[in-house]
Scaffold this motif. Sequence first.
Motif, PDB file in Angstrom:
ATOM      1  N   GLY A 292       1.989   6.527   8.112  1.00 13.87           N
ATOM      2  CA  GLY A 292       2.265   5.635   9.230  1.00 13.87           C
ATOM      3  C   GLY A 292       1.895   4.197   8.983  1.00 13.87           C
ATOM      4  N   ILE A 293       1.082   3.913   7.955  1.00 13.72           N
ATOM      5  CA  ILE A 293       0.703   2.522   7.679  1.00 13.72           C
ATOM      6  C   ILE A 293       1.113   2.087   6.280  1.00 13.72           C
ATOM      7  CG2 ILE A 293      -1.259   2.642   9.269  1.00 13.72           C
ATOM      8  CD1 ILE A 293      -3.075   2.698   6.743  1.00 13.72           C
ATOM      9  N   ALA A 294       1.564   3.013   5.439  1.00 14.38           N
ATOM     10  CA  ALA A 294       1.919   2.665   4.058  1.00 14.38           C
ATOM     11  C   ALA A 294       3.211   1.842   4.027  1.00 14.38           C
ATOM     12  CB  ALA A 294       2.091   3.925   3.220  1.00 14.38           C
ATOM     13  N   ASP A 295       3.329   1.019   2.992  1.00 14.94           N
ATOM     14  CA  ASP A 295       4.533   0.219   2.787  1.00 14.94           C
ATOM     15  C   ASP A 295       5.593   0.972   1.996  1.00 14.94           C
ATOM     16  OD1 ASP A 295       3.529  -2.335   3.940  1.00 14.94           O
ATOM     17  OD2 ASP A 295       2.071  -2.145   2.325  1.00 14.94           O
ATOM     18  N   PHE A 296       5.165   1.999   1.263  1.00 15.34           N
ATOM     19  CA  PHE A 296       6.119   2.828   0.527  1.00 15.34           C
ATOM     20  C   PHE A 296       5.544   4.226   0.358  1.00 15.34           C
ATOM     21  CE2 PHE A 296       3.402   1.038  -2.754  1.00 15.34           C
ATOM     22  CZ  PHE A 296       3.177   2.100  -3.620  1.00 15.34           C
TER      23      PHE A 296
ATOM     24  N   LEU B 157       0.852  -1.186   0.000  1.00 15.03           N
ATOM     25  CA  LEU B 157       0.000   0.000   0.000  1.00 15.03           C
ATOM     26  C   LEU B 157       0.884   1.231   0.000  1.00 15.03           C
ATOM     27  CD1 LEU B 157      -2.987   0.989   0.209  1.00 15.03           C
ATOM     28  CD2 LEU B 157      -2.607   1.158   2.676  1.00 15.03           C
ATOM     29  N   GLY B 158       0.568   2.213  -0.855  1.00 14.55           N
ATOM     30  CA  GLY B 158       1.407   3.386  -0.996  1.00 14.55           C
ATOM     31  C   GLY B 158       0.795   4.662  -0.476  1.00 14.55           C
ATOM     32  N   ALA B 159       1.640   5.682  -0.355  1.00 15.01           N
ATOM     33  CA  ALA B 159       1.208   7.022   0.039  1.00 15.01           C
ATOM     34  C   ALA B 159       2.049   8.035  -0.733  1.00 15.01           C
ATOM     35  CB  ALA B 159       1.357   7.231   1.539  1.00 15.01           C
ATOM     36  N   TYR B 160       1.564   9.268  -0.772  1.00 10.61           N
ATOM     37  CA  TYR B 160       2.147  10.317  -1.602  1.00 10.61           C
ATOM     38  C   TYR B 160       2.505  11.497  -0.717  1.00 10.61           C
ATOM     39  CZ  TYR B 160       2.508  13.474  -5.660  1.00 10.61           C
ATOM     40  OH  TYR B 160       2.942  14.341  -6.624  1.00 10.61           O
ATOM     41  N   CYS B 161       3.777  11.901  -0.751  1.00  7.48           N
ATOM     42  CA  CYS B 161       4.267  12.910   0.188  1.00  7.48           C
ATOM     43  C   CYS B 161       4.722  14.160  -0.544  1.00  7.48           C
ATOM     44  CB  CYS B 161       5.423  12.351   1.015  1.00  7.48           C
ATOM     45  SG  CYS B 161       5.004  10.905   1.991  1.00  7.48           S
ATOM     46  N   LEU B 162       3.827  15.111  -0.697  1.00  3.41           N
ATOM     47  CA  LEU B 162       4.138  16.399  -1.301  1.00  3.41           C
ATOM     48  C   LEU B 162       3.918  17.533  -0.301  1.00  3.41           C
ATOM     49  CD1 LEU B 162       4.858  18.166  -3.761  1.00  3.41           C
ATOM     50  CD2 LEU B 162       2.441  18.035  -4.438  1.00  3.41           C
ATOM     51  N   SER B 163       2.734  17.594   0.306  1.00  4.30           N
ATOM     52  CA  SER B 163       2.388  18.709   1.199  1.00  4.30           C
ATOM     53  C   SER B 163       3.253  18.726   2.459  1.00  4.30           C
ATOM     54  CB  SER B 163       0.916  18.619   1.618  1.00  4.30           C
ATOM     55  OG  SER B 163       0.077  18.816   0.513  1.00  4.30           O
ATOM     56  N   GLU B 164       3.433  19.939   2.994  1.00  2.00           N
ATOM     57  CA  GLU B 164       4.160  20.136   4.236  1.00  2.00           C
ATOM     58  C   GLU B 164       3.388  21.107   5.122  1.00  2.00           C
ATOM     59  OE1 GLU B 164       8.580  19.466   2.224  1.00  2.00           O
ATOM     60  OE2 GLU B 164       8.187  21.279   3.415  1.00  2.00           O
ATOM     61  N   PRO B 165       3.763  21.199   6.392  1.00  4.90           N
ATOM     62  CA  PRO B 165       3.027  22.106   7.278  1.00  4.90           C
ATOM     63  C   PRO B 165       2.970  23.540   6.769  1.00  4.90           C
ATOM     64  CG  PRO B 165       4.410  20.652   8.583  1.00  4.90           C
ATOM     65  CD  PRO B 165       4.752  20.404   7.149  1.00  4.90           C
ATOM     66  N   ALA B 166       4.034  24.013   6.108  1.00  5.68           N
ATOM     67  CA  ALA B 166       4.068  25.403   5.638  1.00  5.68           C
ATOM     68  C   ALA B 166       3.928  25.517   4.128  1.00  5.68           C
ATOM     69  CB  ALA B 166       5.369  26.067   6.088  1.00  5.68           C
ATOM     70  N   SER B 167       3.703  24.409   3.430  1.00  5.82           N
ATOM     71  CA  SER B 167       3.548  24.482   1.975  1.00  5.82           C
ATOM     72  C   SER B 167       2.487  23.475   1.530  1.00  5.82           C
ATOM     73  CB  SER B 167       4.874  24.201   1.261  1.00  5.82           C
ATOM     74  OG  SER B 167       5.338  22.902   1.522  1.00  5.82           O
TER      75      SER B 167
END
Length: 402
Positions: free
Chosen positions: A181-185, A128-138
């Motif tokens: 926290g639960i994604a495999d990648f 299961l995947g997840a996508y990491c673009l957003s940040e607390p200030a962006s």
Amino acid sequence: MPDRAPQPVDRQLPTEEARDLVALVRDIVQREIAPHAAEQEDAGRFPREVFSLLSESGLLGLPYDSEFGGGDQPYEVYLQVLEELAAARLTVGLGVSVHSLACHALAGYGTKQQQADHLPAMLGGGLLGAYCLSEPASGSDAASLRTKAVRDGGGTSRSSGAESGGDWVITGTKAWITHGGIADFYTVLARTGAEGARGITAFLVPGDAEGLSAAAPEKKMGMKGSPTAQLHFDGVRVPDSRRIGEEGQGFAIALSALDSGRLGIAACAIGVAQAALDEAVAYATGRQQFGRPIADFQGLRFMLADMATQIEAGRALYLSAARLRDAGRPFSKEAAMAKLFCTDAAMKVTTDAVQVLGGYGYTADFPVERLMREAKVLQIVEGTNQIQRMVVARHLAGPETR
């Protein structure tokens, strides 16, 4: 009360294979998703076993190449599968959309070796995947992200033992991460160069990487079964073999993924709206007032007609954009239009469904209040609807002058 299974939509599907695929999805929905949706959402339970079943059934890699375990399906078909899943439970439909988004960078920009090494497990191996673009200030201003990736020499990759361009060390925080926290990648966008869009690079980070941790999930007004959390990268090392695309190409990769992801959100929104309409029609035709069903009253009949019209218009809009994508034609403007229109329609339709049910609609005994709460987030994720209006306007009138 448990959710009813979604009513079958008369779909325009291009092939017999696609019709069989939708039939399979409806069977899984009726057996495994709809009967448990209300209870599990109320308990904040993520249905990992459902995603495992979807993976085993070939439903987590539908729009990708069969060479690497995908389904070779056009977006026109994939999006209608998402709609079916979201109508039963948004946590599942949106989760599949996010997983597809997380696979997009590697499938579209990875080397053949990277694709062979990782895509089979990502598309059909239970990951299961997840996508990491957003940040607390962006958030909306994604090009200003601050998470950094710095090279740490050359030599041998600790993960594969092969000669490589050295490790990258990633430090920073990502926010609003679905499956955090639960994604495999995780597909992670990090700054490797100067400020601005051209200094961003994409990486594929394992979920169990040393130095990677998740904060407690956000307490949300809806989609309580889908964990959304900040991710902290504290010197996370990844080999250069997990860099996707060229250095500095990450922002272009992200925008490409978001165009497709916005269509996924549009399809999910129509699924939520369709579920709300089904509940409203069932209630209105069964509820008696003044000696006859409330569906006999013109004001309510017109409300139902408007709800159905919004849904059909939204479905046509997202399918039109999908067919452009399938034909290899530009579809960025149309994707923004579809995300904007469909999510606004979902908010209106679910709000009207609560009104149709009256006091019962405001209680958790019926699913429409949950659908209304869930519809709200779809106007925000993967670019707020204000951002979608900016995208459409730029296509029409060019960039803003300063």
